[in-house]
Design a protein around this motif. Structure first.
Motif, PDB file in Angstrom:
ATOM      1  N   PRO A 310     -18.203  -7.876 -25.728  1.00  0.00           N
ATOM      2  CA  PRO A 310     -17.548  -7.015 -26.715  1.00  0.00           C
ATOM      3  C   PRO A 310     -18.140  -5.607 -26.651  1.00  0.00           C
ATOM      4  CG  PRO A 310     -18.036  -9.142 -27.682  1.00  0.00           C
ATOM      5  CD  PRO A 310     -18.725  -9.108 -26.335  1.00  0.00           C
ATOM      6  N   GLN A 311     -17.389  -4.659 -27.116  1.00  0.00           N
ATOM      7  CA  GLN A 311     -17.743  -3.254 -26.903  1.00  0.00           C
ATOM      8  C   GLN A 311     -19.129  -2.890 -27.422  1.00  0.00           C
ATOM      9  OE1 GLN A 311     -15.129   0.131 -28.480  1.00  0.00           O
ATOM     10  NE2 GLN A 311     -14.103  -0.452 -26.573  1.00  0.00           N
ATOM     11  N   ASP A 312     -19.550  -3.472 -28.545  1.00  0.00           N
ATOM     12  CA  ASP A 312     -20.876  -3.155 -29.083  1.00  0.00           C
ATOM     13  C   ASP A 312     -21.911  -4.229 -28.778  1.00  0.00           C
ATOM     14  OD1 ASP A 312     -20.047  -5.163 -30.773  1.00  0.00           O
ATOM     15  OD2 ASP A 312     -20.253  -4.013 -32.630  1.00  0.00           O
ATOM     16  N   GLY A 313     -21.529  -5.233 -27.988  1.00  0.00           N
ATOM     17  CA  GLY A 313     -22.470  -6.279 -27.592  1.00  0.00           C
ATOM     18  C   GLY A 313     -22.547  -7.461 -28.541  1.00  0.00           C
ATOM     19  N   PHE A 314     -21.959  -7.341 -29.734  1.00  0.00           N
ATOM     20  CA  PHE A 314     -22.029  -8.416 -30.729  1.00  0.00           C
ATOM     21  C   PHE A 314     -20.738  -9.242 -30.724  1.00  0.00           C
ATOM     22  CE2 PHE A 314     -24.725  -5.032 -32.822  1.00  0.00           C
ATOM     23  CZ  PHE A 314     -25.935  -5.623 -32.493  1.00  0.00           C
ATOM     24  N   PRO A 315     -20.803 -10.502 -31.154  1.00  0.00           N
ATOM     25  CA  PRO A 315     -19.606 -11.351 -31.134  1.00  0.00           C
ATOM     26  C   PRO A 315     -18.479 -10.809 -32.014  1.00  0.00           C
ATOM     27  CG  PRO A 315     -21.582 -12.674 -31.473  1.00  0.00           C
ATOM     28  CD  PRO A 315     -21.991 -11.243 -31.628  1.00  0.00           C
ATOM     29  N   ILE A 316     -17.272 -11.228 -31.670  1.00  0.00           N
ATOM     30  CA  ILE A 316     -16.093 -10.977 -32.492  1.00  0.00           C
ATOM     31  C   ILE A 316     -15.485 -12.331 -32.834  1.00  0.00           C
ATOM     32  CG2 ILE A 316     -13.758  -9.998 -32.596  1.00  0.00           C
ATOM     33  CD1 ILE A 316     -14.679  -7.928 -30.490  1.00  0.00           C
ATOM     34  N   PHE A 327      -6.407 -17.128 -34.035  1.00  0.00           N
ATOM     35  CA  PHE A 327      -7.821 -16.786 -34.113  1.00  0.00           C
ATOM     36  C   PHE A 327      -8.254 -16.182 -32.774  1.00  0.00           C
ATOM     37  CE2 PHE A 327      -6.930 -20.377 -36.807  1.00  0.00           C
ATOM     38  CZ  PHE A 327      -7.612 -20.122 -37.991  1.00  0.00           C
ATOM     39  N   VAL A 328      -9.301 -15.347 -32.831  1.00  0.00           N
ATOM     40  CA  VAL A 328      -9.873 -14.794 -31.607  1.00  0.00           C
ATOM     41  C   VAL A 328     -11.384 -14.977 -31.648  1.00  0.00           C
ATOM     42  CG1 VAL A 328     -10.123 -12.428 -32.509  1.00  0.00           C
ATOM     43  CG2 VAL A 328      -9.910 -12.804 -30.037  1.00  0.00           C
ATOM     44  N   ALA A 329     -11.953 -15.307 -30.491  1.00  0.00           N
ATOM     45  CA  ALA A 329     -13.407 -15.471 -30.366  1.00  0.00           C
ATOM     46  C   ALA A 329     -13.857 -14.785 -29.080  1.00  0.00           C
ATOM     47  CB  ALA A 329     -13.791 -16.946 -30.347  1.00  0.00           C
ATOM     48  N   CYS A 330     -14.789 -13.863 -29.195  1.00  0.00           N
ATOM     49  CA  CYS A 330     -15.338 -13.149 -28.038  1.00  0.00           C
ATOM     50  C   CYS A 330     -16.849 -13.090 -28.202  1.00  0.00           C
ATOM     51  CB  CYS A 330     -14.831 -11.708 -27.955  1.00  0.00           C
ATOM     52  SG  CYS A 330     -13.063 -11.465 -28.166  1.00  0.00           S
ATOM     53  N   CYS A 331     -17.589 -13.334 -27.127  1.00  0.00           N
ATOM     54  CA  CYS A 331     -19.038 -13.165 -27.203  1.00  0.00           C
ATOM     55  C   CYS A 331     -19.613 -13.094 -25.809  1.00  0.00           C
ATOM     56  CB  CYS A 331     -19.701 -14.290 -27.997  1.00  0.00           C
ATOM     57  SG  CYS A 331     -19.837 -15.839 -27.095  1.00  0.00           S
TER      58      CYS A 331
END
Length: 378
Positions: A310-316, A327-331
């Motif tokens: 993710p753009q700032d490095g933290f999960p979404i 739902f969306v999950a990114c990490c």
């Protein structure tokens, strides 16, 4: 091919597999839509750490979420072994980040202080050790090692076996895995989602976007936002050697098979087809300064991989207001957070809503801008 499911998970990497496995565990009918082996899959190119220390600077909630995952990993490893017979080789007896020279030691000490001083952060007991203290646990360190930080919650696993265990578990839970079915369009009609793939349409009551960096393209289809900033990393693997590293390091780990993995790079380049040997040279030089005996080993494999970031490095983690049930999950930390994804995110999706505290901390609304305006909020 069955076409109607309780949940469709888009993305069959480690993140999507953990969520899908967790949903199957709860008795949901699940389909996993995946690009297949043509995907630039971080799940096959990662460093396999279950890592807590130094994560969450600037987002205290991430320290809490990471500690929660660390505590749940033994349960995940146990359930996977009981179900599939596969031992993911979890070793969780603490990990080190070693420093070379006094400047690095001073910088790491300052980071540890900043982590401890964050209001709302979990106390995961990261502490600094002198070189003589490190040597008690890692007796083969070289003279240039000035010390390092240690966290008792850190560890590592065999991530390829973990990936295989999730997919083996799919069969036991009746989860349908569909490779070579990248999703090109998503719509919602009559209370169900319709997902378009090259091999036909699939319908589901809920969907989870867990497609790594591709979430940036998929999320707007259901009123969500997932700004990504992927990077490239390189890994070097040596031949098998005697057991010498009882604790994993941020940049060096000895696998359960005896090989040594070295990974200490970050590049903006996104082409994973070629290696930069100048970067590998720096990585291996640092490794042998930390453990001089490594200079005697042969390199047997090396590769580059694209990190999901993710753009700032933290999960979404987010859910759609305009398309309820999406739902969306990114990490980046798909290995470390796998236990949370299997037990917590899957449970929330099954129940139909993410917990307010999770969305409050990890929603993409933190990025601002027009894209975040469609995000859910509490």
């Amino acid at each position: 091919m069955r076409t109607e499911y309780d949940v469709a998970v888009v993305g069959g990497g480690l993140l999507g597999s953990a969520i899908a496995w967790g949903l199957g565990r709860l008795g949901k009918s699940v389909a996993v839509l995946d690009e297949g082996d043509i995907a630039k899959r971080a799940s096959r190119a990662n460093f396999a750490l279950v890592w807590v220390q130094s994560k969450g600077l600037g987002m205290p909630a991430y320290t809490v979420w990471t500690v929660r995952a660390s505590h749940a990993w033994r349960r995940l490893a146990s359930e996977l072994k009981q179900q599939t017979g596969l031992d993911v080789a979890l070793q969780q007896n603490g990990g080190f980040h070693l420093t070379l020279g006094e400047d690095e030691f001073g910088q790491r000490t300052e980071l540890v202080k900043r982590m401890h001083n964050q209001v709302g952060a979990a106390d995961y007991k990261m502490e600094m050790f002198s070189a003589s203290e490190v040597k008690k646990s890692l007796p083969l360190i070289g003279p240039e090692v000035s010390g390092g930080s240690y966290c008792p919650l850190d560890g590592h696993v065999n991530s390829l076996r973990t990936f295989r265990a999730f997919h083996t578990g799919f069969k036991a839970f009746g989860i349908d895995y569909f490779p070579e079915r990248p999703v090109s369009a998503i719509s919602k009609d009559g209370g169900e989602f319709r997902l378009t793939t090259p091999k036909g349409e699939l319908r589901a009551a809920k969907i989870v976007l867990a497609a790594g960096n591709a979430n940036q393209t998929l999320a707007p289809m259901v009123g969500l936002y997932a700004p990504m900033g992927p990077t490239r990393g390189q890994i070097v693997v040596t031949e098998r050697t005697m057991p010498f590293l009882p604790h994993p390091l941020t940049t060096i780990r000895q696998t359960d098979e005896g090989t040594v993995m070295i990974g200490d790079s970050k590049e903006d380049e996104l082409d994973d087809r070629a290696l930069k040997h100048s970067i590998s040279a720096v990585m291996t030089d640092r490794a042998q300064r930390m453990f001089p005996h490594l200079s005697r080993l042969n390199v047997v494999r090396s590769w580059a991989g694209i990190r999901v970031m993710p753009q700032d490095g933290f999960p979404i983690y987010d859910q759609s207001e305009t398309h309820p049930g999406a739902f969306v999950a990114c990490c980046h930390s798909g290995v470390t957070l796998a236990s949370n994804h299997a037990f917590e995110i899957a449970r929330m999706v099954a129940q139909g809503a993410l917990e307010p505290e999770l969305v409050g901390a990890f929603s993409a609304s933190r990025f601002g801008g027009a894209g975040a305006a469609n995000n859910s909020g509490y």
